[in-house]
Design an enzyme around this catalytic site. Structure first.
Site, PDB file in Angstrom:
ATOM      1  N   TRP A 147       0.890  -1.167   0.000  1.00 12.25           N
ATOM      2  CA  TRP A 147       0.000   0.000   0.000  1.00 12.25           C
ATOM      3  C   TRP A 147       0.920   1.206   0.000  1.00 12.25           C
ATOM      4  O   TRP A 147       1.460   1.584   1.032  1.00 12.25           O
ATOM      5  CB  TRP A 147      -0.933   0.041   1.206  1.00 12.25           C
ATOM      6  N   ASP A 148       1.124   1.775  -1.181  1.00 11.80           N
ATOM      7  CA  ASP A 148       2.100   2.861  -1.292  1.00 11.80           C
ATOM      8  C   ASP A 148       1.444   4.225  -1.446  1.00 11.80           C
ATOM      9  O   ASP A 148       2.137   5.237  -1.494  1.00 11.80           O
ATOM     10  CB  ASP A 148       3.058   2.589  -2.450  1.00 11.80           C
TER      11      ASP A 148
END
Ligand SMILES: *[C@@H]1O[C@H](CO)[C@@H](O)[C@H](O)[C@H]1NC(C)=O
Ligand SMILES: *[C@@H]1O[C@H](CO)[C@@H](O)[C@H](O)[C@H]1NC(C)=O
Ligand SMILES: *[C@@H]1O[C@H](CO)[C@@H](O)[C@H](O)[C@H]1NC(C)=O
Ligand SMILES: *[C@@H]1O[C@H](CO)[C@@H](O)[C@H](O)[C@H]1NC(C)=O
Length: 212
Positions: free
Chosen positions: A36-37
């Site tokens: 999850w960037d």
């Protein structure tokens, strides 16, 4: 002339067989990772696949917008980030929905962007569970195997500044590089809209690492 063996089969049945053959294929093995960037997902660029609606992106307030030319807010100062509603959710103890960054050997993005896949987990604590994911992103960084990187808030911070830029928090709120947050309690530090998907990792997904 219609071959005799087809003459009596209702047309609808023939069409059904054809469409099943076109839409169904097996990928026998794959690994999964997590990410999850907060960055703009790769399948949000207009030209990535022949679709009428690329993946939506969101602004800093988590509101979706449809300017598919907007640059990513990671590193380069763009205005597009990922949307919190592209997080996983459980339907019951053995079945979930979600989103993933995908790499399938021998193919490029136009093959998987926006397509859906059913993952049947075959190892680790999630063995026997399954999940349907839509490809929102691409995972080109490991090309040695088929890979589905599951989009899980707080699951694995792979950008240096994406979440910090989007939410004005320290990037460490989303966890450490390669690991994400270390306990379900840490999920409470995430922006509220992302906490359910973060908790999903410790609950339904049993904090699995790399299940096949
Ligand atoms: C995919 O593999 C499963 C399990 O081996 C099999 O039951 C199914 O028929 C296969 N589907 C296709 C489209 O090849
Ligand atoms: C985190 O993401 C990186 C980059 O894709 C990957 O190499 C790593 O295996 C991931 N870690 C986990 C626990 O999924
Ligand atoms: C879980 O939900 C899926 C999808 O609705 C359904 O096919 C499956 O039968 C359910 N499993 C259980 C154990 O309720
Ligand atoms: C995955 O599980 C579903 C539902 O149990 C089954 O229909 C499908 O054939 C499985 N796919 C493979 C490749 O085993």
């Amino acid at each position: 002339m219609t071959p005799s063996y087809l003459r009596n089969i209702p047309l609808l049945l023939v069409l059904w067989v054809v469409s099943v053959q076109c839409s169904s294929s097996n990928i026998s093995t794959a690994i999964t990772t997590r990410f999850w960037d907060c960055c703009k997902p790769s399948c949000s660029w207009k030209e990535k696949a022949k679709v009428t609606g690329p993946v939506l992106t969101c602004d800093k307030q988590d509101n979706p917008f449809r300017d598919f030319a907007a640059g990513t807010g990671c590193g380069t100062g763009g205005t597009a980030y990922s949307c919190s509603d592209q997080q996983p959710w459980a339907v019951n103890d053995t079945f979930s929905y979600g989103f993933a960054g995908i790499y399938i050997e021998g193919h490029v993005e136009d093959f998987w962007c926006c397509a859906c896949y059913q993952l049947n987990f075959t190892s680790g604590p999630v063995k026997g569970k399954s999940m349907i994911v839509q490809a929102s992103n691409t995972a080109y960084d490991v090309k040695t195997t088929n890979r589905f990187s599951l989009a899980i808030p707080g699951g694995n911070t792979t950008s240096h500044d994406g979440c910090a830029n989007q939410f004005g928090v320290s990037q460490t709120v989303f966890g450490e590089t390669n690991q994400g947050v270390s306990s379900v309690d840490d999920c409470e530090n995430l922006p509220e809209a992302m906490r359910p998907g973060c908790r999903w990792r410790f609950d339904w997904f049993k904090d699995a690492d790399y299940p096949t």
